[in-house]
Design a protein around this motif. Structure first.
Motif, PDB file in Angstrom:
ATOM      1  N   THR A 174     -36.966  10.790 -20.606  1.00  0.00           N
ATOM      2  CA  THR A 174     -37.878  10.448 -21.695  1.00  0.00           C
ATOM      3  C   THR A 174     -39.322  10.748 -21.295  1.00  0.00           C
ATOM      4  O   THR A 174     -39.621  11.006 -20.128  1.00  0.00           O
ATOM      5  N   TYR A 204     -29.760   2.083 -17.338  1.00  0.00           N
ATOM      6  CA  TYR A 204     -30.794   2.507 -18.279  1.00  0.00           C
ATOM      7  C   TYR A 204     -31.721   3.562 -17.676  1.00  0.00           C
ATOM      8  O   TYR A 204     -32.285   4.375 -18.403  1.00  0.00           O
ATOM      9  N   TRP A 205     -31.871   3.577 -16.369  1.00  0.00           N
ATOM     10  CA  TRP A 205     -32.627   4.666 -15.736  1.00  0.00           C
ATOM     11  C   TRP A 205     -31.941   5.999 -16.026  1.00  0.00           C
ATOM     12  O   TRP A 205     -32.597   6.967 -16.400  1.00  0.00           O
ATOM     13  N   TYR A 242     -37.013   3.528 -29.336  1.00  0.00           N
ATOM     14  CA  TYR A 242     -36.157   4.456 -28.595  1.00  0.00           C
ATOM     15  C   TYR A 242     -34.828   3.773 -28.230  1.00  0.00           C
ATOM     16  O   TYR A 242     -33.756   4.353 -28.415  1.00  0.00           O
ATOM     17  N   LEU A 243     -34.901   2.566 -27.725  1.00  0.00           N
ATOM     18  CA  LEU A 243     -33.681   1.854 -27.312  1.00  0.00           C
ATOM     19  C   LEU A 243     -32.740   1.627 -28.501  1.00  0.00           C
ATOM     20  O   LEU A 243     -31.521   1.642 -28.327  1.00  0.00           O
ATOM     21  N   MET A 278     -32.653   6.917 -19.553  1.00  0.00           N
ATOM     22  CA  MET A 278     -34.055   7.132 -19.928  1.00  0.00           C
ATOM     23  C   MET A 278     -34.840   8.006 -18.957  1.00  0.00           C
ATOM     24  O   MET A 278     -36.048   8.169 -19.128  1.00  0.00           O
ATOM     25  N   ILE A 288     -40.930   1.860 -27.113  1.00  0.00           N
ATOM     26  CA  ILE A 288     -39.771   1.664 -26.217  1.00  0.00           C
ATOM     27  C   ILE A 288     -38.615   1.044 -26.995  1.00  0.00           C
ATOM     28  O   ILE A 288     -37.469   1.493 -26.905  1.00  0.00           O
TER      29      ILE A 288
END
Length: 161
Positions: free
Chosen positions: A108, A101-102, A157-158, A105, A154
């Motif tokens: 972002t 996920y880093w 966005y996810l 994201m 958050i």
């Protein structure tokens, strides 16, 4: 560490003065009250884990919902003692998921000034930069309002991924 005895002596002196103990205990009590209030006010949106104490650097608790759990993610409300501010962190439940996920994201708005993944999280969003601890009720309201807003951003966005 070349001279731990020196550091322990300084630490002991500071504890004997009492200010650090009072401040630390009051800060932890405040985070505990936040958690209790959030359980009362937000349990329809999130489940909340117990309070965790870092090494006098962070006091925090995790919160999550079914969507986050399905992605092996969780959020954390963090009192960053070193910066003395409140933050929301997005975390993976495993290191590999956190790294995944880093990568997704890292460009972002939450990570735009970061060149590498934070040590403990995927992203860190500041809620309250300079908390006013002399008005805990107003501070608690401010934290809750901003936590809901940032958490929703958050999550939104996810959900686009």
């Amino acid at each position: 560490m070349e001279n731990l005895n020196k550091y322990v002596s300084i630490y002991k002196e500071q504890l004997e003065q009492g200010d650090i103990l009072i401040a630390y205990n009051e800060l932890v009590k405040f985070v505990m009250k936040l958690r209790t209030d959030f359980i009362k006010n937000l349990s329809d949106q999130y489940s909340f884990a117990k309070i965790l104490h870092g090494y006098m650097d962070y006091t925090y608790f995790y919160y999550s919902n079914n969507f986050l759990k399905s992605k092996q993610l969780k959020l954390g409300l963090v009192l960053n003692h070193l910066e003395m501010r409140f933050e929301v962190w997005l975390l993976g439940t495993t290191i590999s998921n956190q790294k995944k996920y880093w990568e997704i994201m890292k460009m972002t708005k939450w990570n735009k000034y970061k060149t590498e993944m934070p040590q403990y999280s995927i992203l860190e969003a500041t809620l309250v930069e300079n908390p006013d601890f002399n008005n805990l009720n107003a501070l608690a309201e401010q934290i809750e309002t901003k936590m809901i807003k940032v958490s929703n951003e958050i999550l939104d966005y996810l959900k686009t991924l």
